[in-house]
Motif scaffolding. Structure first.
Motif, PDB file in Angstrom:
ATOM      1  N   ASN A 146       6.906  -4.720  -1.639  1.00  0.00           N
ATOM      2  CA  ASN A 146       6.398  -4.044  -0.440  1.00  0.00           C
ATOM      3  C   ASN A 146       5.243  -4.831   0.176  1.00  0.00           C
ATOM      4  O   ASN A 146       5.167  -5.007   1.384  1.00  0.00           O
ATOM      5  N   THR A 173       7.485  -0.146 -11.020  1.00  0.00           N
ATOM      6  CA  THR A 173       6.763   0.271  -9.832  1.00  0.00           C
ATOM      7  C   THR A 173       5.869  -0.858  -9.348  1.00  0.00           C
ATOM      8  O   THR A 173       5.777  -1.118  -8.154  1.00  0.00           O
ATOM      9  N   ASN A 214      20.439  -1.906   0.546  1.00  0.00           N
ATOM     10  CA  ASN A 214      19.465  -2.174  -0.507  1.00  0.00           C
ATOM     11  C   ASN A 214      20.137  -2.935  -1.641  1.00  0.00           C
ATOM     12  O   ASN A 214      21.256  -2.604  -2.022  1.00  0.00           O
ATOM     13  N   GLN A 255      13.967  -6.629   4.388  1.00  0.00           N
ATOM     14  CA  GLN A 255      12.761  -7.183   3.754  1.00  0.00           C
ATOM     15  C   GLN A 255      12.972  -8.663   3.431  1.00  0.00           C
ATOM     16  O   GLN A 255      12.090  -9.496   3.671  1.00  0.00           O
ATOM     17  N   THR A 287      -1.267  -2.725  -0.040  1.00  0.00           N
ATOM     18  CA  THR A 287      -0.264  -2.045  -0.856  1.00  0.00           C
ATOM     19  C   THR A 287      -0.870  -1.582  -2.175  1.00  0.00           C
ATOM     20  O   THR A 287      -0.621  -0.464  -2.633  1.00  0.00           O
ATOM     21  N   GLN A 302       7.929  -3.368  -7.602  1.00  0.00           N
ATOM     22  CA  GLN A 302       8.363  -2.810  -6.316  1.00  0.00           C
ATOM     23  C   GLN A 302       7.231  -2.890  -5.297  1.00  0.00           C
ATOM     24  O   GLN A 302       7.431  -3.259  -4.149  1.00  0.00           O
ATOM     25  N   GLN A 303       6.018  -2.577  -5.764  1.00  0.00           N
ATOM     26  CA  GLN A 303       4.870  -2.616  -4.854  1.00  0.00           C
ATOM     27  C   GLN A 303       4.584  -4.041  -4.409  1.00  0.00           C
ATOM     28  O   GLN A 303       4.156  -4.281  -3.284  1.00  0.00           O
ATOM     29  N   ALA A 340      -1.113   2.015  -3.919  1.00  0.00           N
ATOM     30  CA  ALA A 340      -0.413   2.216  -5.186  1.00  0.00           C
ATOM     31  C   ALA A 340      -1.289   2.955  -6.185  1.00  0.00           C
ATOM     32  O   ALA A 340      -0.805   3.758  -6.970  1.00  0.00           O
ATOM     33  N   LEU A 346       5.013  -6.791   3.938  1.00  0.00           N
ATOM     34  CA  LEU A 346       3.942  -6.458   4.881  1.00  0.00           C
ATOM     35  C   LEU A 346       3.079  -7.695   5.135  1.00  0.00           C
ATOM     36  O   LEU A 346       2.716  -8.011   6.265  1.00  0.00           O
TER      37      LEU A 346
END
Lengths: 397, 292
Positions: free
Chosen positions: B10, B3, B129, B141, B253, B6-7, B257, B14
């Motif tokens: 992200n 996670t 993806n 992305q 982010t 992944q963050q 999170a 951004l």
């Protein structure tokens, strides 16, 4: 700098509203309330035709006009032995609280309307209410949903505030029942719009009623575009359904981003996501297993003749399929008509009293009974979307 | 761990948008000490241009991106010529207020001409993806990250290696002295606006493609956050703006999170306040004492 602008506008509106209140006072002193003269009953329509709420107001207004022309074509309203026709006096409040307040004063004191319809948005409706109350004229908002609109600060009911839409509390509660009973989801994650009362109200009511576990509650702001971070953290928590009360501009993006990162659980929202743009923003294939609570479903036309007639009449007049806002505007007029018939009077004070007692009125948005807080009790539908199209509607009791 | 990775992905996608926007703020500030508040709206113009040209002429992504950069470059130069050049010798606050005016003008002008509704951006690049070690990254992305990095490298080359870049740096140090050695400051300033606006236009098209939603007010919040990114990196410093942009993206982010999504915007502004108190010159900014 935006914030300080807003503050200045708010102060100016307050001052303008204060003046409008004073103006309203003088006019209503002689005889209590307004009574129709001649053979027309004037309905004041104080509605958002421009500004942020312009889209909603326009739709509501179309519904109002359809209802009025229908009633007049069918012979008008019978009050005792006399028959009256409706006449609307429509003014654009520009989604501004100050304008809404001054229009309410103008319509009640100058135009001497017997009842007011609108404003469509909660803020404008609340701002306009004090002038309607001063003039003793009932104000029926087709789509103000915040619970506080019909209540005074002390918690007592506002004598002249009514509405046709159900409240945020009611909608959130019913959404929770639907998730419990129909989806049978044990764990829910909530992602709510906290930039307005609508999203916060729905989320709070949902949480209170829901039987299972809420694994996480997160918030977003109107105008946000990136939900990847918050969705990633929610996904990590694990849930069976996602509840997202808010408007279609953000909900569309949330659905798109959730489906793209592999969140395939049912997604449930409120009537704020009811708009054709939702599917365009999210992409049709992503809008599957998506549900929303709504006062009005076009799918119910198959079983409900009132709805079928309304849809046909709307299409004939405006050339498009009617929306929930059209239906709410339409029902608002019939609600007032019922009150006038019950009261056997065109006096605005009598109409307000009769409005509070309306029972089992069959409308296109369900069968309405006005409760002690002046909210309509009615059934709620949940529409299911598959590939961006509504495929079925369930009624939640 | 998955996670967290992944963050970070992200956050980086951004952040690359904030970085592209922050570069425009920082370059303009470096040259004429003006915070160009209309910069976020130039980004909106870029997104609308992309929307228009893809829908009308069915061009592919690269054409849309490049044409948006050219169009916004001209828009930026036009704004500079009409709004800021006449105020070149007025107090700084006058130009700042004008910038706010230009921003309102662009937002409301676009709302008036094309409506305030949110539009869906045509999806010219199909999303897939890629998943590796449980972390998924989409081709869009990757496209955003790669495009942003290429543009930043190009910008650095222009500033460091070309004649115009040298002239830009000269004007930034001392406008009058630069004029004495034969540099026309008006041309240089115009070029700077064009360059910064082109980056904003590119960011607009990338965002349109990524989120599939554009509206006339879309530049407001990202504009302000990119400004914070420029300040964090040290306003006036080009590499600083890029780093600042990524930091702000990661911060936003990260706040979400850990479950504080309601405070993600507040966190960005808290950083602005802290930086201004603790490190006013920013991470890479030069601490220049102003002579009285």
């Amino acid at each position: 700098m935006k914030k300080s602008m807003m503050k200045r506008v708010a102060v100016l509106s307050a001052v303008a509203a204060a003046f409008a209140v004073l103006a309203g006072c003088g006019a209503s002193a002689a005889n209590k309330g307004n009574t129709a003269s001649g053979s027309t009953i004037k309905l004041g329509v104080n509605i958002e035709l421009s500004g942020v709420g312009g889209g909603y107001g326009e739709q509501v207004n179309n519904g109002i006009n359809l209802a009025v022309s229908e009633i007049n074509k069918d012979g008008g309203v019978k009050v005792g032995k006399k028959t009256y026709k409706f006449k609307t006096v429509t003014q654009d409040n520009k989604t501004a609280t100050s304008t809404a307040a001054s229009i309410a004063a103008q319509l009640t004191s100058k135009e001497k309307v017997s009842a007011l319809i609108g404003p469509a948005t909660t803020n404008a409706a609340t701002a306009a209410l004090s002038n309607a109350t001063k003039a003793s004229v009932a104000q029926v908002s087709p789509s103000a949903t915040a619970a506080a609109y019909t209540l005074q600060k002390s918690g007592k009911v506002q004598p002249y505030a009514f509405r046709t839409a159900f409240t945020d509390d009611f909608q959130g509660t019913k959404a929770a029942n639907f998730v419990d009973d129909t989806l049978k989801a044990k764990k829910v994650a909530i992602l709510a719009d906290n930039s307005n009362d609508y999203g916060k109200g729905l989320a709070a009511a949902f949480k209170k009623e829901y039987q299972g576990t809420v694994v996480a509650t997160q918030y977003f702001q109107a105008g946000d575009k990136d939900f990847n971070a918050v969705l990633t953290s929610l996904k990590n928590k694990g849930f069976d359904a996602l509840y997202i009360p808010g408007y279609y501009t953000e909900i569309g993006l949330i659905i798109k981003q959730a489906r793209q990162m592999g969140i395939n659980t049912p997604i449930v929202g409120g009537d704020g996501m009811m708009d054709p743009s939702l599917t365009k923003i999210a992409g049709a294939k992503n809008v599957t297993d998506v549900y929303y609570t709504t006062p009005f479903s076009t799918l119910s036309a198959k079983t409900d003749k009132t709805v079928a007639n309304f849809l046909d009449a709307y299409k004939a007049k405006y050339g498009e399929t009617a929306s929930a806002f059209n239906a709410l505007g339409f029902d608002s007029v019939y609600l007032i008509k019922q009150a006038i018939v019950d009261a056997k009077s065109t006096n605005s004070v009598d109409i307000a009293k009769a409005l509070a007692k309306v029972k089992d009125l069959k409308g296109v948005t369900g069968t309405m009974t006005i409760d002690s807080k002046h909210n309509p009790e009615k059934t709620i539908s949940v529409e299911k979307l598959v590939n961006g199209k509504a495929v079925s509607a369930t009624t939640v009791k | 761990m998955h996670t967290a990775m992944q963050q970070i992905i992200n956050g980086l996608s951004l952040g690359s948008i904030y970085a592209l926007l922050a570069l425009g703020y920082t370059m303009v500030y470096g040259i004429i000490k003006l915070i160009n508040f209309a910069h976020g709206d130039v980004y909106m113009l870029g997104a609308f241009w992309g929307y228009f040209i893809i829908n009308k002429y069915h061009v592919d992504f690269i054409v849309a991106l490049l044409s948006a950069m050219i169009v916004t470059a001209f828009a930026g130069m036009l704004i500079e010529y009409l709004a800021y050049r006449p105020l070149r010798n007025s107090p700084r606050i006058t130009a700042l207020i004008t910038a706010i005016g230009v921003s309102y003008f662009l937002e409301n002008g676009m709302s008036y001409l094309f409506g305030a509704n949110t539009r869906n951006f045509p999806q010219v690049v199909q999303q897939h993806n890629y998943t590796a070690f449980g972390i998924s990254i989409s081709n869009i992305q990757l496209l955003i990250l790669v495009t942003a990095i290429i543009l930043m490298v190009l910008l650095q080359l222009i500033i460091q290696k070309t004649k115009m870049g040298t002239a830009m740096r000269a004007v930034a140090v001392d406008q009058e002295a630069a004029a004495l050695v034969g540099i026309n400051p008006d041309h240089v300033i115009s070029f700077t606006f064009g360059l910064g606006s082109a980056l904003a236009g590119a960011a607009g098209v990338l965002i349109g493609l990524y989120y599939n939603s554009i509206d006339p007010l879309m530049g407001m919040t990202p504009g302000i956050k990119a400004f914070v990114a420029a300040v964090v990196g040290g306003i006036g410093s080009v590499p600083g703006a890029a780093i600042g942009g990524f930091l702000i993206g990661l911060l936003e982010t990260g706040v979400q999170a850990i479950g504080l999504s309601a405070y993600k915007d507040a966190a960005v502004y808290v950083v602005l306040i802290l930086i201004l108190i603790v490190l006013p010159a920013g991470l890479l900014g030069k601490n220049v004492k102003e002579k009285v």
